[in-house]
Structures are given as C-alpha cells and as structure tokens.
Design an enzyme around this catalytic site. Structure first.
Site, PDB file in Angstrom:
ATOM      1  N   TYR A   1      13.173   4.157 -31.706  1.00 22.19           N
ATOM      2  CA  TYR A   1      11.902   4.275 -30.998  1.00 22.19           C
ATOM      3  C   TYR A   1      11.876   5.642 -30.297  1.00 22.19           C
ATOM      4  CZ  TYR A   1      11.490  -0.848 -31.552  1.00 22.19           C
ATOM      5  OH  TYR A   1      11.409  -2.126 -32.053  1.00 22.19           O
TER       6      TYR A   1
ATOM      7  N   TYR B   1      17.439  -3.501 -35.828  1.00 25.03           N
ATOM      8  CA  TYR B   1      17.703  -4.842 -35.303  1.00 25.03           C
ATOM      9  C   TYR B   1      16.583  -5.779 -35.736  1.00 25.03           C
ATOM     10  CZ  TYR B   1      13.940  -4.333 -31.931  1.00 25.03           C
ATOM     11  OH  TYR B   1      12.704  -4.180 -31.368  1.00 25.03           O
TER      12      TYR B   1
END
Length: 589
Positions: free
Chosen positions: A491, A201
């Site tokens: 992440y 993103y």
C-alpha cells in the site's frame, strides 16, 4: 537450472499473443484521451534496438508506441486505479508485451543501452501507479501475455508466471482440487508478480501467514539478463524479493507457490452493526478477541458512515466478514464462547467451497460461476487514495468515539478495511522475510477515500476528501504503532516522501515499510545485485555505506581505487568490471 524449471519453462506458451477484447467504461471518453496523447519523441532508437537484437519475427506485434492505435487501450486496460486516467499522467515511451523470456532480456538490454528507465506491470494495482507511469522517459514491460499456471496437486505446489492474476490462480487450482488453495488476497485482478514481491496477505493469513511466506522458489532475471532460480540467486536475494519490493532488484518471471490444505467446505458469514446496535463496544472487544482466537477463523471488518434511513442523521456501520476453515456446527460454539456479542447465527452462515468465498468477499453471490474470477474486465476498478497503519494496542472506547466523530464529517467517501493478525503471523520472526509486521500486531488498517462522482482527484471535492484522509491519519497517531509508525509496502504512499539522497532521508519511508534491520539488509543486497541502480523508481533503495550515498565508478584494472573506496567484492560481476575495469565507490553525499 534444475529440472523443475525446465519442465515449467516447457509448459509456458512461447509464441501465442493474448488478444485483448476490451469493454472499457471509463468516465473519460476515448476521444478525450486520444486528444491528450502526445507522441513520445526518440522512441525510435529503442524500437530499432529491439528489432535488431530479437530473433522473434512477431516482435513488431509485441511492442507499441503512441503511433500505434493499440497503445492507449493496452496501457489503459490495467490501470486499476482510475484516478491516474488524467491528462497529467505520464505514459511510457514504449510498451513491450513479451510472450517469452528472450524478449524480456532484449528489452532490458535496450532500455539500458538507450537510457530508459523500466517499469514492470503485472496486474496494474500499484497504489501510486508506479508500475505504469513515471516522470522520466520509460519503457513499460507488461506481462499480460505471460500468465501460465501449472498446478501440481501431488506435490501441493504451483508455478505461476508473473502476468497471472489472483483470480486466475484460484480458478486454476479449483479445476484440479477443492482441498488446496493459496493464501493470498480477495481482489481477483491483483497481479502475482508485484503482489508476492510486497509479501501479500488475505483471509488465510492467520493460519498460513503472508503469500510470500509460502513462496518456495522463483524464476528471476537480474540486471544483466541472467535467469536465476532460488539456488543460483542465493538466499540473500531470495529473501529480498519476497516482501522487499521485487522490482528494486530485477524482474520476476514466475513464482513457485506452496499450496495449503483447506477443507472441502468453509463457512462464511457477513453481518452489520451500527452504533445504535452496540458497534462501538463490539469492535472494542473484537480488537483483542479475534487476534487471539482459533487461527481457523478470520473476521475482516469494514467501517464506514451511512445515513439512517431517509433522514439527515448519520451513524457508523461496521461490517463483519467472517470465514472459518470448518463447519457451522464447529464455528457457532466457538463464537458463543469467545465472542457472543457479535451475534452470529446459523441463519447467516453459508458453507461453500474456498474459491466461492473469494466471490463472497469481493461482493459477488456465491452462486455466481467461479469463471468470473478470470474475467479481468468484469472486476470493478478503484478510484481512490489509500494509507495503511498497524495497531498493536487496542484503541480505547474514547478513541473509537473520536474516530466515529471524524467519519461523521465525511461525505460517505471514506472506508476503513481492517484485518486481524495473530495466529500464524505471530510465529514468524520480523526478519524471516522483509515484511516485518508480525508478533504483537493486532490489526492492519487500510484507510481510503474514493473520488467517485468527480472528474479527477484535483477537483475541490476531491481535495477536501484528501484533506480529510490526512487529518484522519493525524487523528490516529496516538492509537497506531510507533517508532516507526509501520506501513504496508504494497500500500505504498508517496505522502511519506521519496527522498533517498542519504540513509536518513530514505529511512523516513523505508523503515516504515520494512523496519531498520530489514531496510538496511535490503540496501546491502541492492548494492550487490544492482550496483548501478538501474532498477529505480520513487521509494526504492539506493546503495548506502555508513549512512552516506555512494555510486559505482570504474578505473583501469591496473590501477587501485586510490581516493575511492573498493566496492563490495560481489559487485565485480557488474558489466563494466567484467570488461577489464576495477569497481570503486565514490562518495556523493
């Protein structure tokens, strides 16, 4: 293979080896690192296999073991999180840096033949270092030499090899047009191979969705070395590799990207607010206003604690970083109507090209030559531990004050980086691709502590910072998503656990990243394309049936599966089954 793939393949270099010119400034000296480097016994079998199965006369220049002087700098140059530059980090037995696809096929064959796991490194930004380290003997496939970018302005597409990084992609696009871009992140050294595989993103997500939403084809190698495109791999596998962790399923060689329209000039601004300037009330309103505002506007925030002047008193600083797909003249009336409390003025607005905005959001002045985005050694590395969360309901003022109080306990090593969602993100179904964090998400939060000034992440100070981060995680529990508590797979966080002995155990981390329906679908696809689980590493799915773990076994083609369960029909393409055997499933747990 279609003509587009043929053309792309011709345009990629086949024989030139990228020469490293390294300027490394790590806190650990070269001498110290060399002294802790242990030669990996047994790698000769793999090297011999590579040489005997390769027609490339330069293969010896593309494979490295600890006996080579180049081994350590090649491994180290793309370790983007320097907390892994320590004696206890396990390095590969062999590093292979291919310049063409046949060496990748040979590497895959030899790794399977001699019992090595395979790690695939594109840019080296894996948050837990899993693309370049492991607890078992492994071969690292490093794509640094395969980084070609072919931009097609007429069709608004680009073919990008897995070893390219985002800065190189942006620069290549900008050399042909100022009115097309790719909706990805702002860190220039992130490699596209794994980035798209985890969805990805950036500052255009509210207008165009994730990076993976804008992938329209791929060049992909399966566990048997077959090279596939979208049509030949099928829609299930194409769905899985765009956000489901591509390295669980095979090796991505290149992505075909849809480029999106942007204006010739965008407007950027940066301003800071402290508690004394009303930061709490402003951020409280930010949580609902910005996710619902015109999708041409994206305002990222960074939250951190600072000392006030030269005093011993602390405050919270919130940095608001905005980018608007339009002019200042259009932006200011929008903010005056929707969010006047923010206080954006013409004086702090700057109209620049889209590629210059990437400079600004990475902390560079917009006047810097954009070529710096292609200079991997010019981009600072990280030294941190991070976690992620999603916020679906605004955090109340009382909750924000608790968070600020927690930050006051920190030693200025902590940061929250917050991106608003809404806009285009809410248009997609949770199952459109494996990335499920869509409608209803207000904010994505990255929580991080750095280990700057510390010799490692295990010093007393570093351990206190890690403890602080985990206590912040606990403090945030009432304010973030629930059932599951969502997290972003790019992440990745090994604190979630790595268990996968059965579905219940694996769901602890898998459903946080992908939610239940997507995770179960990913497992089914994994069973079809990699039945023997060759592509594995922590937090990667196995094959489960009815919540139980099975493994593939073989019997003679003349026998039935007997007490075993017949394996899924599509698994009949596995290596053993094509050699006169029948595939069956045996229950493990």
């Amino acid at each position: 293979m279609n003509q587009t793939h043929q053309d792309m393949k011709k345009s990629f270099p086949k024989s030139s080896v990228f020469l490293f010119v390294l300027t490394l400034s790590f806190s650990t000296s070269w001498a110290a690192l060399s002294s802790i480097l242990d030669a990996t016994p047994g790698s000769e079998d793999f090297i011999s296999c590579i040489k005997s199965n390769s027609n490339n006369v330069s293969v010896s220049q593309l494979t490295f073991t600890s006996a080579n002087a180049s081994f350590l700098p090649i491994w180290q140059v793309a370790v983007q999180n320097t907390r892994f530059l320590k004696p206890s980090t396990r390095r590969p037995s062999v590093i292979v840096t291919p310049v063409e696809e046949t060496l990748i096929q040979t590497t895959l064959f030899c790794a399977k033949e001699h019992g090595y796991e395979l790690r695939i490194r594109s840019g080296g930004h894996d948050y837990e270092g899993l693309s370049y380290t492991a607890d078992v003997p492994f071969v690292m496939l490093d794509f640094t030499n395969m980084r070609s970018i072919d931009v097609d302005v007429a069709n608004s597409t680009a073919w990008v090899q897995a070893g390219a990084v985002l800065g190189e992609v942006y620069y290549a696009i900008s050399q042909k047009t100022d009115t097309l871009y790719f909706p990805a992140g702002v860190c220039p050294t992130v490699g596209v191979g794994g980035y798209m595989g985890g969805a990805g993103y950036g500052n255009l997500l509210r207008k165009y969705g994730t990076a993976a939403d804008n992938v329209i084809d791929a060049r992909f190698m399966d566990v048997n070395g077959n090279i596939l495109d979208r049509k030949s791999m099928g829609e299930d596998l194409f769905w899985a590799i765009r956000g489901g962790g591509v390295s669980s399923f095979g090796i991505v060689l290149a992505w075909k990207l849809r480029l999106v329209p942007v204006p010739e000039k965008v407007t950027v601004f940066i301003l800071n607010k402290t508690l004394e300037q009303g930061a709490t009330e402003i951020f409280h309103k930010y949580q609902t206003v910005i996710p619902a505002i015109d999708r041409n506007l994206h305002i990222r925030t960074q939250v951190f604690d600072i000392y006030i002047g030269n005093t011993t008193k602390k405050t919270i600083n919130i940095m608001f970083e905005g980018i608007y797909q339009g002019t200042t003249d259009t932006l200011l009336p929008l903010l005056d109507e929707k969010f006047p409390e923010l206080g954006v003025t013409r004086k702090i607005c700057e109209e620049i090209k889209m590629i210059q905005s990437t400079l600004v959001f990475w902390g560079f002045p917009s006047s810097l030559p954009t070529e710096i985005l292609t200079n991997r050694s010019a981009i600072a590395k990280l030294n941190n531990k991070s976690k992620s969360d999603y916020i679906r309901k605004p955090i109340p003022i009382s909750g924000l004050k608790k968070i600020w109080k927690k930050f006051m306990e920190n030693d200025e090593s902590a940061l929250l980086m917050i991106n608003p969602f809404g806009g285009r993100m809410a248009d997609y179904s949770e199952t459109a691709i494996p990335y499920p964090h869509r409608a209803g998400v207000l904010l994505q939060v990255l929580k991080t502590v750095n280990f700057n000034g510390q010799a490692s992440d295990t010093t007393p100070t570093s351990l206190r910072r890690l403890s602080w981060l985990r206590s912040l995680e606990e403090l945030l529990t009432p304010y973030v998503s629930k059932n599951p508590r969502e997290a972003y797979s790019n992440y990745n966080d090994l604190d979630f656990g790595v268990g996968n002995a059965n579905y219940k155990e694996a769901s602890v981390w898998g459903e946080r990243y992908w939610k239940r329906d997507n995770f179960k679908r990913l497992i089914r696809i994994k069973a079809k394309v990699d039945p023997e689980n060759f592509f594995r590493r922590p937090q990667k799915m196995k094959t489960y049936i009815g919540g139980k773990l099975y493994e593939a076994v073989t019997v003679s083609a003349m026998e039935t599966c007997g007490l075993y369960l017949p394996l899924i029909t599509s698994l009949q393409t596995s290596n053993k089954c094509t050699l006169g055997f029948r595939c069956c499933c045996r229950l493990i747990k």
